[in-house]
Write an enzyme that holds these catalytic residues in place. Structure first.
Site, PDB file in Angstrom:
ATOM      1  N   SER A 131       0.839  -1.203   0.000  1.00 49.49           N
ATOM      2  CA  SER A 131       0.000   0.000   0.000  1.00 49.49           C
ATOM      3  C   SER A 131       0.870   1.248   0.000  1.00 49.49           C
ATOM      4  O   SER A 131       1.959   1.252   0.564  1.00 49.49           O
ATOM      5  CB  SER A 131      -0.913   0.030   1.227  1.00 49.49           C
ATOM      6  OG  SER A 131      -1.631   1.245   1.227  1.00 49.49           O
ATOM      7  N   LYS A 190      -4.101  -6.920   3.502  1.00 49.39           N
ATOM      8  CA  LYS A 190      -4.199  -5.758   2.594  1.00 49.39           C
ATOM      9  C   LYS A 190      -5.670  -5.433   2.300  1.00 49.39           C
ATOM     10  O   LYS A 190      -6.053  -4.253   2.240  1.00 49.39           O
ATOM     11  CB  LYS A 190      -3.435  -6.049   1.285  1.00 49.39           C
ATOM     12  CG  LYS A 190      -3.639  -5.004   0.181  1.00 49.39           C
ATOM     13  CD  LYS A 190      -2.862  -3.734   0.455  1.00 49.39           C
ATOM     14  CE  LYS A 190      -3.238  -2.517  -0.355  1.00 49.39           C
ATOM     15  NZ  LYS A 190      -3.302  -2.554  -1.774  1.00 49.39           N
ATOM     16  N   HIS A 193      -6.982  -3.671   5.232  1.00 48.23           N
ATOM     17  CA  HIS A 193      -6.443  -2.311   5.178  1.00 48.23           C
ATOM     18  C   HIS A 193      -7.288  -1.448   4.233  1.00 48.23           C
ATOM     19  O   HIS A 193      -7.687  -0.334   4.572  1.00 48.23           O
ATOM     20  CB  HIS A 193      -4.984  -2.331   4.708  1.00 48.23           C
ATOM     21  CG  HIS A 193      -4.456  -1.008   4.253  1.00 48.23           C
ATOM     22  ND1 HIS A 193      -4.780  -0.464   3.021  1.00 48.23           N
ATOM     23  CD2 HIS A 193      -3.649  -0.105   4.856  1.00 48.23           C
ATOM     24  CE1 HIS A 193      -4.197   0.719   2.903  1.00 48.23           C
ATOM     25  NE2 HIS A 193      -3.503   0.949   4.004  1.00 48.23           N
ATOM     26  N   ASN A 194      -7.566  -1.979   3.056  1.00 48.48           N
ATOM     27  CA  ASN A 194      -8.311  -1.188   2.080  1.00 48.48           C
ATOM     28  C   ASN A 194      -9.740  -0.929   2.541  1.00 48.48           C
ATOM     29  O   ASN A 194     -10.292   0.148   2.301  1.00 48.48           O
ATOM     30  CB  ASN A 194      -8.312  -1.887   0.718  1.00 48.48           C
ATOM     31  CG  ASN A 194      -6.980  -1.711   0.011  1.00 48.48           C
ATOM     32  OD1 ASN A 194      -5.957  -1.530   0.656  1.00 48.48           O
ATOM     33  ND2 ASN A 194      -6.982  -1.764  -1.304  1.00 48.48           N
ATOM     34  N   GLU A 197      -9.537   1.801   4.920  1.00 42.86           N
ATOM     35  CA  GLU A 197      -9.285   3.026   4.137  1.00 42.86           C
ATOM     36  C   GLU A 197     -10.614   3.595   3.593  1.00 42.86           C
ATOM     37  O   GLU A 197     -10.860   4.798   3.671  1.00 42.86           O
ATOM     38  CB  GLU A 197      -8.337   2.647   2.989  1.00 42.86           C
ATOM     39  CG  GLU A 197      -8.064   3.711   1.966  1.00 42.86           C
ATOM     40  CD  GLU A 197      -7.222   3.133   0.803  1.00 42.86           C
ATOM     41  OE1 GLU A 197      -6.222   2.437   1.062  1.00 42.86           O
ATOM     42  OE2 GLU A 197      -7.591   3.391  -0.357  1.00 42.86           O
TER      43      GLU A 197
HETATM   44  P1  NBP Z   1      -1.883  -2.409 -13.546  1.00 48.52           P
HETATM   45  O1  NBP Z   1      -2.752  -3.031 -12.511  1.00 48.52           O
HETATM   46  O2  NBP Z   1      -2.453  -1.321 -14.367  1.00 48.52           O
HETATM   47  O3  NBP Z   1      -1.366  -3.592 -14.521  1.00 48.52           O
HETATM   48  C1  NBP Z   1      -0.625  -3.282 -15.662  1.00 48.52           C
HETATM   49  C2  NBP Z   1       0.529  -4.243 -15.813  1.00 48.52           C
HETATM   50  O4  NBP Z   1       0.055  -5.601 -15.944  1.00 48.52           O
HETATM   51  C3  NBP Z   1       1.304  -3.944 -17.095  1.00 48.52           C
HETATM   52  O5  NBP Z   1       2.664  -4.156 -16.857  1.00 48.52           O
HETATM   53  C4  NBP Z   1       0.720  -4.982 -18.060  1.00 48.52           C
HETATM   54  O6  NBP Z   1       1.558  -5.258 -19.149  1.00 48.52           O
HETATM   55  C5  NBP Z   1       0.620  -6.150 -17.133  1.00 48.52           C
HETATM   56  N1  NBP Z   1      -0.188  -7.260 -17.651  1.00 48.52           N
HETATM   57  C6  NBP Z   1      -1.515  -7.338 -17.915  1.00 48.52           C
HETATM   58 BR1  NBP Z   1      -2.697  -5.962 -17.763  1.00 48.52          BR
HETATM   59  N2  NBP Z   1      -1.901  -8.541 -18.354  1.00 48.52           N
HETATM   60  C7  NBP Z   1      -0.777  -9.265 -18.357  1.00 48.52           C
HETATM   61  C8  NBP Z   1      -0.508 -10.596 -18.733  1.00 48.52           C
HETATM   62  N3  NBP Z   1      -1.482 -11.408 -19.107  1.00 48.52           N
HETATM   63  N4  NBP Z   1       0.766 -11.038 -18.644  1.00 48.52           N
HETATM   64  C9  NBP Z   1       1.756 -10.240 -18.264  1.00 48.52           C
HETATM   65  N5  NBP Z   1       1.573  -8.943 -17.885  1.00 48.52           N
HETATM   66  C10 NBP Z   1       0.310  -8.465 -17.941  1.00 48.52           C
HETATM   67  O7  NBP Z   1      -0.490  -1.925 -12.913  1.00 48.52           O
HETATM   68  P2  NBP Z   1      -0.204  -1.136 -11.540  1.00 48.52           P
HETATM   69  O8  NBP Z   1      -1.174  -0.029 -11.309  1.00 48.52           O
HETATM   70  O9  NBP Z   1       1.259  -0.858 -11.547  1.00 48.52           O
HETATM   71  O10 NBP Z   1      -0.508  -2.235 -10.420  1.00 48.52           O
HETATM   72  C11 NBP Z   1       0.143  -3.498 -10.382  1.00 48.52           C
HETATM   73  C12 NBP Z   1      -0.497  -4.320  -9.296  1.00 48.52           C
HETATM   74  O11 NBP Z   1      -0.327  -3.653  -8.045  1.00 48.52           O
HETATM   75  C13 NBP Z   1      -2.011  -4.510  -9.465  1.00 48.52           C
HETATM   76  O12 NBP Z   1      -2.397  -5.760  -8.962  1.00 48.52           O
HETATM   77  C14 NBP Z   1      -2.584  -3.423  -8.607  1.00 48.52           C
HETATM   78  O13 NBP Z   1      -3.907  -3.705  -8.163  1.00 48.52           O
HETATM   79  C15 NBP Z   1      -1.601  -3.394  -7.449  1.00 48.52           C
HETATM   80  N6  NBP Z   1      -1.505  -2.121  -6.714  1.00 48.52           N
HETATM   81  C16 NBP Z   1      -1.601  -0.943  -7.364  1.00 48.52           C
HETATM   82  C17 NBP Z   1      -1.498   0.241  -6.650  1.00 48.52           C
HETATM   83  C18 NBP Z   1      -1.580   1.574  -7.341  1.00 48.52           C
HETATM   84  O14 NBP Z   1      -1.601   2.593  -6.641  1.00 48.52           O
HETATM   85  N7  NBP Z   1      -1.603   1.617  -8.678  1.00 48.52           N
HETATM   86  C19 NBP Z   1      -1.259   0.204  -5.276  1.00 48.52           C
HETATM   87  C20 NBP Z   1      -1.110  -1.015  -4.655  1.00 48.52           C
HETATM   88  C21 NBP Z   1      -1.242  -2.187  -5.389  1.00 48.52           C
HETATM   89  P3  NBP Z   1       1.394  -4.407 -20.512  1.00 48.52           P
HETATM   90  O15 NBP Z   1       2.190  -3.161 -20.321  1.00 48.52           O
HETATM   91  O16 NBP Z   1       1.963  -5.306 -21.543  1.00 48.52           O
HETATM   92  O17 NBP Z   1      -0.069  -4.141 -20.707  1.00 48.52           O
END
Ligand code: NBP
Length: 494
Positions: A131, A190, A193-194, A197
Site C-alpha cells: 500500500s 491488505k 487495510h483497504n 481506508e
Molecule cells: P496495472 O494493474 O495497471 O497492470 C498493468 C501491468 O500488468 C502492465 O505491466 C501490463 O503489461 C501487465 N499485464 C496485464 Br494488464 N496482463 C498481463 C498478462 N497477461 N501477462 C503479463 N503482464 C500483464 O499496474 P499497476 O497499477 O502498476 O498495479 C500493479 C499491481 O499492483 C495490481 O495488482 C494493482 O492492483 C496493485 N496495486 C496498485 C497500486 C496503485 O496505486 N496503482 C497500489 C497497490 C497495489 P502491458 O504493459 O503489456 O499491458
C-alpha cells in the site's frame, strides 16, 4: 544480458512495478525487469531507469536466466487472470526452492489456491499486499507479506529495505514490512487495510458534507478545520491530504474540489472486505456503508432526477449545536475507533477460519507508515494488542473505551443534527448503531428467532435452558404437534 547476477526479477512495469524497481535500486539491489509490452520496458530503461543497475529482459526466459539462485521473481501485473497466466509461463522455467512473489492486489482466496499449487511443486510462493500508491512504491510503501516462512526469509532483506520506516520501540527505526502469516494472509491483511481506508475516507467525506451544508463553510475554512484536526488525535495522511485538497485552487483560482463530479469509483478491494465480512459473519458495517455510499454516488443521473421529486426536511428544523466543529471532531474520532475495531474483528475471524496465527499488534505497526491509512492512532492499537494479545475487541482496551465514552454525547448530537437536516452520514451513524448494539447484553434477536420459527420451523434456544438445546413451537395451534419440543433433529434446520 548478464547471467545469474540479479538479486530479483520483476515482471510488470506499470506505475507500481517501475517505482518498486527504482526503490530497490536505491537500496543497492540489482533488479532484472520484463514487461509484456517490451517497448514499455525499453522506454523505462531509457527514461526513469537510465543510469541505474536495472537489467532489461526481452523475454521471461531471459529474465529468469539473469537471476542468482534461488531465484526471486516478483509479479506486479493486473490482479486476476494475468497472474495465473504469468504463473503458467514461469513455472516451467523455475526450479524447486525458487520464490515467486505476487505483489499485486490479488484476492486472498486466489493466493491460497496458487500457494497450494506451487508449494506442491517445490516452489515457494508469497502473496504480498503493498500500500502507498506510486509515491509509496518509490520511496517506501507498507508491505504485508504472506506465504511460506522460508520464502519470507529469502526476500526479507529486499522487502524490508524498500519499505517505509517509522520510529521503533527501542529507538531507531523499524520497517513497515513483516511477515503476517501463511498463504493468503498478506493479501487478506491488505484487503482489511483497504476496507478500513474506505471507512476513513467516507467519514471525512461526511464531515466535509456537514461542514459545507450544515455550517455553510467555504473550502478554505474547511481546509483550516482539517489542518487543525491533523495536529491532534486525528493526525493521519488522509486528514492531511483532505486539508490540502480543500485548499487547492483551479487555474482560475476557484476551489478545484467543488468542480469534481460527485461520483466515486472503486476498484473492488473495499467490496472484497465487505463480502469477506459477510461470509465470516462479522458486522463490518462501516466498510459496508462506505462501499454502498460510493455505489449511491455513482447513480448521479438517478439522484438528480430524484432530487426534483423527493423532499427532505424544510426548513432545517434544528440549528447546528453550538461548538459543532468540536462535536464533529469527536464524532469522527469515535466512529474511526469503531471502524478499526470492526476491521480487527474481521482479521480475528479470518485468522480463526483460515488457521492463521495473526499478530494484531504487528499488523497495526505495519500500517503506521507508507500506506494510505497511516496515522499515529495505529500506535495506540499496537499498544493495546501488545498489552493484551487475545483482546476480544479493541473497544474493550482502556484507551479506546475511555475515548469512545468521552466522545459519545457529541457523537450523538452530530448524528441527530445530520438526521434533522437530512444530511446523510451513513458511516458515522452506523458506527453509533454498532456501538449501541455491541455494548448491549440483550438485543431484539429473540423476536427474530420467534419469527423464523413461526414461518419456517427454524427452532430457537431458550434463556431458561442450556445453550445448544433447540426448541420449536406450534405458534398457531394448527401444526398438530406439541406446543414445544426438543427434537434434536430440528436443531440443525437453521
Ligand atoms: P496495472 O494493474 O495497471 O497492470 C498493468 C501491468 O500488468 C502492465 O505491466 C501490463 O503489461 C501487465 N499485464 C496485464 Br494488464 N496482463 C498481463 C498478462 N497477461 N501477462 C503479463 N503482464 C500483464 O499496474 P499497476 O497499477 O502498476 O498495479 C500493479 C499491481 O499492483 C495490481 O495488482 C494493482 O492492483 C496493485 N496495486 C496498485 C497500486 C496503485 O496505486 N496503482 C497500489 C497497490 C497495489 P502491458 O504493459 O503489456 O499491458
Amino acid at each position: 544480458m548478464t547471467l545469474n547476477q540479479a538479486d530479483i526479477g520483476l515482471i510488470g512495469l506499470a506505475v507500481m512495478g517501475q517505482n518498486l524497481v527504482l526503490n530497490m535500486d536505491d537500496h543497492g539491489f540489482t533488479a532484472a525487469v520484463h514487461n509484456r509490452t517490451v517497448s514499455k520496458m525499453e522506454s523505462f530503461l531509457r527514461g526513469g531507469a537510465s543510469g541505474t543497475r536495472v537489467i532489461g529482459a526481452r523475454t521471461i526466459g531471459e529474465l529468469v536466466g539473469a537471476l542468482r539462485k534461488p531465484r526471486r521473481v516478483m509479479m506486479m501485473v493486473k490482479a486476476g487472470a494475468p497472474v495465473d497466466e504469468l504463473i503458467g509461463r514461469l513455472v516451467p522455467l523455475l526450479e524447486p526452492g525458487d520464490v515467486l512473489i505476487d505483489g499485486g492486489n490479488s484476492h486472498f482466496a486466489d493466493t491460497i489456491r496458487r500457494a497450494a499449487h506451487l508449494e506442491a511443486k517445490g516452489l515457494h510462493y508469497l502473496g504480498i499486499g503493498i500500500s502507498g500508491g506510486e509515491e509509496g512504491a518509490r520511496h517506501g510503501p507498507s508491505i504485508m507479506p504472506g506465504g511460506s516462512p522460508q520464502a519470507w526469509e529469502a526476500v526479507r532483506p529486499i522487502l524490508q529495505a524498500i519499505a517505509a520506516r517509522v520510529p521503533g520501540e527501542a529507538g531507531g527505526e523499524e520497517p513497515c514490512c513483516d511477515w503476517v502469516g501463511p498463504d493468503g494472509a498478506g493479501h487478506f491483511v491488505k484487503t482489511a487495510h483497504n476496507g478500513i481506508e474506505y471507512g476513513d475516507m467516507q467519514l471525512l467525506g461526511e464531515a466535509y458534507h456537514l461542514m459545507k451544508e450544515g455550517l455553510g463553510l467555504s473550502p478554505e475554512a474547511m481546509s483550516a478545520v482539517f489542518a487543525g484536526w491533523n495536529k491532534g488525535r486525528l493526525n493521519s495522511f488522509l486528514v492531511e491530504i483532505t486539508a490540502q485538497i480543500l485548499a487547492f485552487r483551479d487555474e482560475d483560482g476557484s476551489p478545484l474540489v467543488e468542480r469534481i463530479l460527485d461520483a466515486a469509483g472503486q476498484k473492488g478491494t473495499g467490496r472484497w472486505a465487505a463480502a469477506s465480512a459477510q461470509e465470516l459473519g462479522v458486522p463490518l458495517t462501516m466498510v459496508g456503508e462506505a462501499v454502498s455510499a460510493r455505489s449511491l454516488s455513482m447513480l448521479k443521473e438517478e439522484r438528480l432526477a430524484a432530487a426534483k421529486v423527493l423532499r427532505g426536511p424544510k426548513p432545517p428544523p434544528v440549528d447546528p449545536p453550538r461548538n459543532f466543529l468540536a462535536d464533529l471532531e469527536a464524532a469522527v474520532f469515535a466512529a474511526k475507533i469503531i471502524s478499526y475495531a470492526q476491521g480487527f474483528m474481521l482479521l480475528r475471524a479470518a485468522a480463526r477460519e483460515y488457521r492463521w496465527d495473526l499478530n494484531y499488534g504487528r499488523i497495526a505497526a505495519l500500517w503506521r507508515g507508507g500506506c494510505i491509512i497511516r496515522s499515529n492512532f495505529l500506535q495506540k492499537i499496537r499498544y493495546a494488542y501488545e498489552r493484551t494479545p487475545d483482546l476480544a475487541n479493541l473497544l474493550l482496551a482502556p484507551y479506546f473505551q475511555v475515548h469512545v465514552e468521552a466522545a459519545q454525547t457529541a457523537w450523538r448530537r452530530v448524528v441527530a443534527a445530520a438526521a434533522g437536516r437530512g444530511i446523510p452520514v451513513p458511516a458515522m451513524s452506523s458506527a453509533l448503531n454498532f456501538y449501541d448494539g455491541y455494548r448491549r447484553g440483550w438485543l431484539p434477536a429473540n423476536l427474530i428467532q420467534a419469527q423464523r420459527d413461526f414461518f419456517g420451523a427454524h427452532t430457537y434456544e431458550r434463556t431458561d435452558r442450556p445453550r445448544g438445546e433447540s426448541f420449536h413451537t406450534d405458534w398457531t395451534g394448527r401444526g398438530g404437534t406439541a406446543a414445544s419440543s426438543t427434537d434434536p433433529a430440528q436443531g440443525g434446520r437453521l
